[in-house]
Design an enzyme around this catalytic site. Structure first.
Site, PDB file in Angstrom:
ATOM      1  N   SER A 190      17.994   2.791  36.097  1.00  0.00           N
ATOM      2  CA  SER A 190      18.009   4.189  36.406  1.00  0.00           C
ATOM      3  C   SER A 190      19.103   4.454  37.157  1.00  0.00           C
ATOM      4  CB  SER A 190      16.777   4.750  37.004  1.00  0.00           C
ATOM      5  OG  SER A 190      16.797   6.326  36.911  1.00  0.00           O
ATOM      6  N   HIS A 201       9.733   5.463  31.604  1.00  0.00           N
ATOM      7  CA  HIS A 201      11.019   5.236  32.141  1.00  0.00           C
ATOM      8  C   HIS A 201      11.046   3.938  32.711  1.00  0.00           C
ATOM      9  CE1 HIS A 201      14.893   5.954  34.255  1.00  0.00           C
ATOM     10  NE2 HIS A 201      14.174   6.136  35.457  1.00  0.00           N
ATOM     11  N   ASP A 253      11.225   7.615  27.073  1.00  0.00           N
ATOM     12  CA  ASP A 253      11.731   7.844  28.220  1.00  0.00           C
ATOM     13  C   ASP A 253      12.040   9.403  28.626  1.00  0.00           C
ATOM     14  OD1 ASP A 253      13.006   8.058  30.841  1.00  0.00           O
ATOM     15  OD2 ASP A 253      14.154   6.390  30.728  1.00  0.00           O
TER      16      ASP A 253
END
Length: 268
Positions: free
Chosen positions: A107, A244, A214
Site C-alpha cells: 500500500s 486490499h 481492492d
C-alpha cells in the site's frame, strides 16, 4: 521462529522503532515497508513465512506510526520515510554483508518501496509491491479537494474477505483510526508524482500483486503508476476476488508462496 527484536534509531524527524526477525543462516535479507496507519507488528505471519524461506527479516514502524515517534500519521515527505528505511537497510547489510536484499512494500509502503528503488537502484536484488499506492488514487484526490477532511473510519471489510482480519485491525491500539492529516495527503500525492516522474525500474526484478476487488487502492488507478515503472523485469499477479491486504486474504498462504517462488527465481 524467534520473537522479533526491536531496536531504535534517530530517524530524519524523530526516533524510529524497527524490528528484526533473525535466523542463524540467512541466504537473503527481506525488508518490509508497511502501509498507512498501521505498523510492522501486523506482519508477523509474513515475517514467519520469509524466515522459514531463508530470510532475515526487518523493517521500521514509519515515522508517526506504531511504536515510532512523531505526531500520528503525519508525513511531510515520502523521501523522509525512504531515508529512514535506508537506515534499516544499512543496518541489515552491516550485520549480513554480501547477502542480497529483497524489498517488500504494501500500500503506502509500496509507494515508499518504489521510491526507494528509484533512489537506491543498486540496493535491492528484487522488489515486491502489494496493492501499492501508485499512479492515480482517486480517494486521495478527493481528500485534496475537500474543504474539511472527514473523520470516517475505514470499512474494515475492504481489507480482506477474512472477517477476523478486520476485527483485529479495528481492535489494534497501534493502528491509527482517525482521519488523514492534510499535510500527509499532500506528501503522498507529491510522492506519487515523484515516482511517476522517476522513470522505469528497468531490469530490476519486480513482482506486483494486487487484488481485483481492492476498493481502498483500486487496481486500475495503480496500473497507471505501474506502467510508468514497468521494465523487462516486472511481473504482475492480479488476484481474483482479493481485497486490499493480499497478505491477509483467505488464500494468504498461496500469495506468500507466490512471493517466495518469485524470490527463488531471482536468487537462484
Amino acid at each position: 521462529m524467534a520473537a522479533a527484536r526491536e531496536w531504535e534509531f534517530a530517524g530524519v524527524r524523530g526516533a524510529i522503532t524497527a524490528r528484526i526477525w533473525a535466523r542463524p543462516d540467512p541466504r537473503y535479507i527481506a525488508v518490509l515497508a508497511h502501509g498507512y496507519g498501521e505498523h510492522l507488528g501486523r506482519y508477523e505471519h509474513v515475517a514467519a513465512a520469509l524466515v522459514e524461506h531463508g530470510a532475515v527479516v526487518c523493517g521500521p514502524d514509519h515515522l508517526g506510526h506504531g511504536r515510532s515517534a512523531g505526531e500520528r500519521v503525519l508525513i511531510e515527505s515520502v523521501d523522509d520515510i525512504v531515508a529512514d528505511l535506508h537506515t534499516v537497510v544499512r543496518s541489515a547489510r552491516g550485520d549480513h554483508p554480501g547477502l542480497p536484499m529483497v524489498l517488500i512494500g504494501h500500500s503506502m509502503g509500496g509507494l515508499i518501496a518504489a521510491r526507494y528503488a528509484q533512489l537506491h537502484r543498486a540496493e535491492p536484488a528484487a522488489l515486491v509491491l502489494s496493492g501499492p499506492v501508485l499512479g492515480r488514487w482517486d480517494a486521495l484526490a478527493a481528500l485534496l479537494e475537500a474543504e474539511e477532511i472527514p473523520d470516517v473510519p475505514i470499512d474494515t471489510a475492504t481489507l480482506s474477505r477474512d472477517p477476523e482480519v478486520g476485527a483485529a485491525y479495528a481492535a489494534d491500539p497501534l493502528v491509527w483510526h482517525g482521519p488523514f492529516k492534510r499535510v500527509t495527503v499532500r506528501a503522498l500525492q507529491a510522492g506519487i508524482d515523484l515516482v511517476a516522474a522517476g522513470g522505469s525500474l528497468g531490469d530490476l526484478p519486480t513482482l506486483w500483486v494486487h487484488g481485483d476487488d481492492d476498493r481502498l487502492v483500486p487496481l486500475e488507478g495503480t496500473r497507471a503508476g505501474i506502467e510508468a515503472l514497468r521494465g523487462p523485469g516486472l511481473v504482475e499477479r492480479i488476484l481474483p476476488g482479493a481485497r486490499h491486504e493480499v497478505f491477509n486474504e483467505i488464500d494468504r498462504d498461496e500469495v506468500l508462496a507466490e512471493v517466495t517462488s518469485f524470490v527463488d527465481r531471482v536468487l537462484n
